[in-house]
Scaffold this active site. Structure first.
Site, PDB file in Angstrom:
ATOM      1  N   LYS A 141     -19.843  73.050  52.543  1.00 60.74           N
ATOM      2  CA  LYS A 141     -20.002  72.938  53.995  1.00 60.74           C
ATOM      3  C   LYS A 141     -18.984  71.952  54.575  1.00 60.74           C
ATOM      4  O   LYS A 141     -18.331  72.243  55.569  1.00 60.74           O
ATOM      5  CB  LYS A 141     -21.438  72.497  54.299  1.00 60.74           C
ATOM      6  CG  LYS A 141     -21.779  72.399  55.767  1.00 60.74           C
ATOM      7  CD  LYS A 141     -23.267  72.574  56.006  1.00 60.74           C
ATOM      8  CE  LYS A 141     -24.097  71.376  55.628  1.00 60.74           C
ATOM      9  NZ  LYS A 141     -23.980  70.252  56.578  1.00 60.74           N
TER      10      LYS A 141
ATOM     11  N   GLN B   6     -18.926  60.914  58.149  1.00 60.15           N
ATOM     12  CA  GLN B   6     -18.721  61.502  59.475  1.00 60.15           C
ATOM     13  C   GLN B   6     -18.071  60.487  60.412  1.00 60.15           C
ATOM     14  O   GLN B   6     -17.167  60.824  61.177  1.00 60.15           O
ATOM     15  CB  GLN B   6     -20.042  62.011  60.047  1.00 60.15           C
ATOM     16  CG  GLN B   6     -20.584  63.201  59.262  1.00 60.15           C
ATOM     17  CD  GLN B   6     -21.916  63.699  59.761  1.00 60.15           C
ATOM     18  OE1 GLN B   6     -22.531  63.095  60.644  1.00 60.15           O
ATOM     19  NE2 GLN B   6     -22.387  64.792  59.189  1.00 60.15           N
TER      20      GLN B   6
ATOM     21  N   ASP C  13     -26.952  63.758  50.441  1.00 58.97           N
ATOM     22  CA  ASP C  13     -27.639  64.970  50.914  1.00 58.97           C
ATOM     23  C   ASP C  13     -28.626  65.523  49.886  1.00 58.97           C
ATOM     24  O   ASP C  13     -29.346  66.486  50.174  1.00 58.97           O
ATOM     25  CB  ASP C  13     -26.616  66.059  51.249  1.00 58.97           C
ATOM     26  CG  ASP C  13     -25.855  65.724  52.523  1.00 58.97           C
ATOM     27  OD1 ASP C  13     -26.352  64.904  53.312  1.00 58.97           O
ATOM     28  OD2 ASP C  13     -24.761  66.284  52.727  1.00 58.97           O
TER      29      ASP C  13
HETATM   30  C1  S3P Z   1     -20.901  64.932  55.903  1.00 60.66           C
HETATM   31  C2  S3P Z   1     -21.233  63.609  55.793  1.00 60.66           C
HETATM   32  C3  S3P Z   1     -22.611  63.138  55.525  1.00 60.66           C
HETATM   33  C4  S3P Z   1     -23.520  64.270  55.054  1.00 60.66           C
HETATM   34  C5  S3P Z   1     -23.337  65.519  55.855  1.00 60.66           C
HETATM   35  C6  S3P Z   1     -21.904  66.005  55.767  1.00 60.66           C
HETATM   36  C7  S3P Z   1     -19.490  65.294  56.135  1.00 60.66           C
HETATM   37  O1  S3P Z   1     -23.157  62.601  56.706  1.00 60.66           O
HETATM   38  O2  S3P Z   1     -24.873  63.858  55.101  1.00 60.66           O
HETATM   39  O3  S3P Z   1     -24.196  66.538  55.392  1.00 60.66           O
HETATM   40  O4  S3P Z   1     -19.123  66.479  55.964  1.00 60.66           O
HETATM   41  O5  S3P Z   1     -18.710  64.409  56.496  1.00 60.66           O
HETATM   42  P1  S3P Z   1     -23.060  61.037  57.085  1.00 60.66           P
HETATM   43  O6  S3P Z   1     -21.666  60.729  57.422  1.00 60.66           O
HETATM   44  O7  S3P Z   1     -23.972  60.892  58.273  1.00 60.66           O
HETATM   45  O8  S3P Z   1     -23.570  60.297  55.864  1.00 60.66           O
END
Ligand code: S3P
Length: 443
Positions: free
Chosen positions: A24, A173, A324
């Protein structure tokens, strides 16, 4: 969407050889970077789930020509860093935090105004964590009271200011948002994280010919820096299978007697493999076979056979690397002999649902001894009382899937309410889990 429920029969042995859909995080980034690159980007193995499709639609809304997805194939005609167009209406991010927070970084550097909206779960999630650093860089952004969606981004067309940002929490993120905004900055932009998080943005920017320098500051802290004003060049991206989707199947095979499963072509990025380390510490029998590299990301086949598991105190340095996977790791802990303790995982409270409270409630409802704590959970595994239960997913795909896996060692049938959300990350989950040996009915 109509209400979809999963009716899960207890028991099962997990056997077979499967492949789960594309990653993803990499799917999101393939569209984002492909769109702002110069030239064409082709993608294979793209995840056709609602979250990544929300990202794809957003870039179509901003005038980017995108063909597909067609059986995981996508072609993106990049428009360059300055070629996005003002969308005609608010862009709907659905359930996807990644779309929202990464896109906010890109949008902060545009010369048009736009608005991001989302579903009930996403509209409760904290966005101040991205609007704070973007405001420091000079972006003009408004959110609802409490720092939630809808988010209005007023693209001033001005170049953003450089920043040396220290993240208050370990979040890929937030780091990615700052780095993507950095593409539009008038100097160097750095993001320092308190613990290593997934580094797909850094790897993929480098792959698109945009230099990102990453350095380890000490045992935990990582710093990533780039210079604004460069350009990305389109390329081919082969998306590996998502280790976060594979995790449900690893867990399934780990907890059910007689299981023997191979999951092919799984992404093994070192910032994502916490699930494997944690399962091994609990005594799981996991072998990684056929290790190789696709487009800068390591992949391997994961071979997992049943072995008795024991409870552990999960090392805090593995938390961000398995962030996750905790819903399903809680389910594994419920099947392990003895106590499992998770600490240092308060970020779980601001995911698609409050994954500490929601999973504790769900496990208690099926007869597991689980106690939520402010930053984790204590689970006394091994004994489960017979108890029919109807579980709520709270708009969270990973709760729906984790509680399905809980059926393997449950003593009674489990019904999980509101499971259409599984489409956000893993549309073929039920087909695959039934194929390897569970009995799940969609009603
Ligand atoms: C993700 C970062 C994670 C993860 C999310 C996908 C990404 O979130 O939980 O499913 O693709 O950068 P956080 O940055 O809030 O930890």
């Amino acid at each position: 969407m109509s209400n979809v429920k999963f009716k899960v029969q207890p028991g099962g042995t997990i056997k077979g050889r499967i492949r789960v859909p594309g990653d993803k995080s990499i799917s999101h980034r393939s569209i984002m970077l492909g769109a702002i690159a110069e030239g064409t980007t082709t993608v294979t193995g793209f995840l056709e789930g609602a979250d990544a499709l929300a990202t794809l639609q957003a870039f179509k809304d901003m005038g980017v020509q995108i063909e597909g997805p067609n059986d995981g194939n996508v072609t993106i005609k990049g428009v360059g860093l300055r070629g996005l167009k003002k969308p005609e209406k608010p862009m709907d991010m659905g359930n996807s935090g990644t779309s929202t927070r990464l896109l906010a970084g890109i949008l902060a550097g545009q010369n048009f105004d736009c608005e991001l909206i989302g579903d009930a779960s996403l509209s409760k999630r904290p966005m101040k964590r991205v609007t704070d650093p973007l405001a420091e860089m000079g972006a003009k952004i408004e959110t609802a009271e409490g720092g939630t969606l809808p988010m209005k981004i007023f693209g001033e067309g001005n170049t953003l200011k450089s920043i040396d940002y220290i993240l208050p929490m370990a979040s890929a993120q937030v780091k990615s948002c700052v780095l993507l905004a950095g593409l539009y900055a008038d100097g160097q932009v750095c993001a320092t994280e308190p613990a290593p998080t997934r580094d797909h943005t850094e790897r993929m920017l480098n792959g698109f010919g945009y230099e990102v320098k990453s350095e380890k500051l000490d045992k935990q802290r990582m710093k990533a820096c780039l210079q604004g004003g460069g350009k990305l060049t389109g390329r081919h991206i082969d998306v590996p299978s998502d280790i976060s989707s594979a995790a449900f199947f690893m867990a399934a095979a780990a907890v059910s007697k007689g299981s023997d499963l191979v999951i092919e072509h799984v992404g093994m990025n070192p910032t994502r493999v916490g699930i494997i380390d944690i399962l091994k510490l609990m005594g799981a029998n996991i072998e990684l076979e056929n290790f190789h590299e696709v487009g800068g990301e390591p992949v391997a086949d994961v071979h997992i056979r049943y072995a008795p598991l024991k409870g552990i105190h999960i090392p805090e340095n593995l938390v961000a690397l398995a962030i996750d996977e905790f819903p399903v790791l809680f389910v594994v802990a419920a099947s392990a002999e003895g106590q499992t303790v998770l600490t240092g995982a308060e970020e779980l409270r601001v995911k698609e649902s409050d994954r500490i409270q929601v999973m504790a409630d769900a496990l208690i409802a099926i007869g597991v001894d689980a106690q939520p704590t402010p930053d984790g959970m204590v689970i006394n595994g091994g004994v489960q009382k017979p108890q029919n239960a109807e579980i709520q997913s709270h708009h969270d795909h990973r709760i729906s899937m984790a509680m399905t896996i809980a059926g393997l060692n449950a003593v009674s049938e489990i019904v999980i309410d509101d499971c259409a959300n599984v489409n956000t990350s893993f549309p073929i989950f039920v087909d695959l889990i039934n194929q390897v040996g569970m009995q799940v009915e969609v009603i």
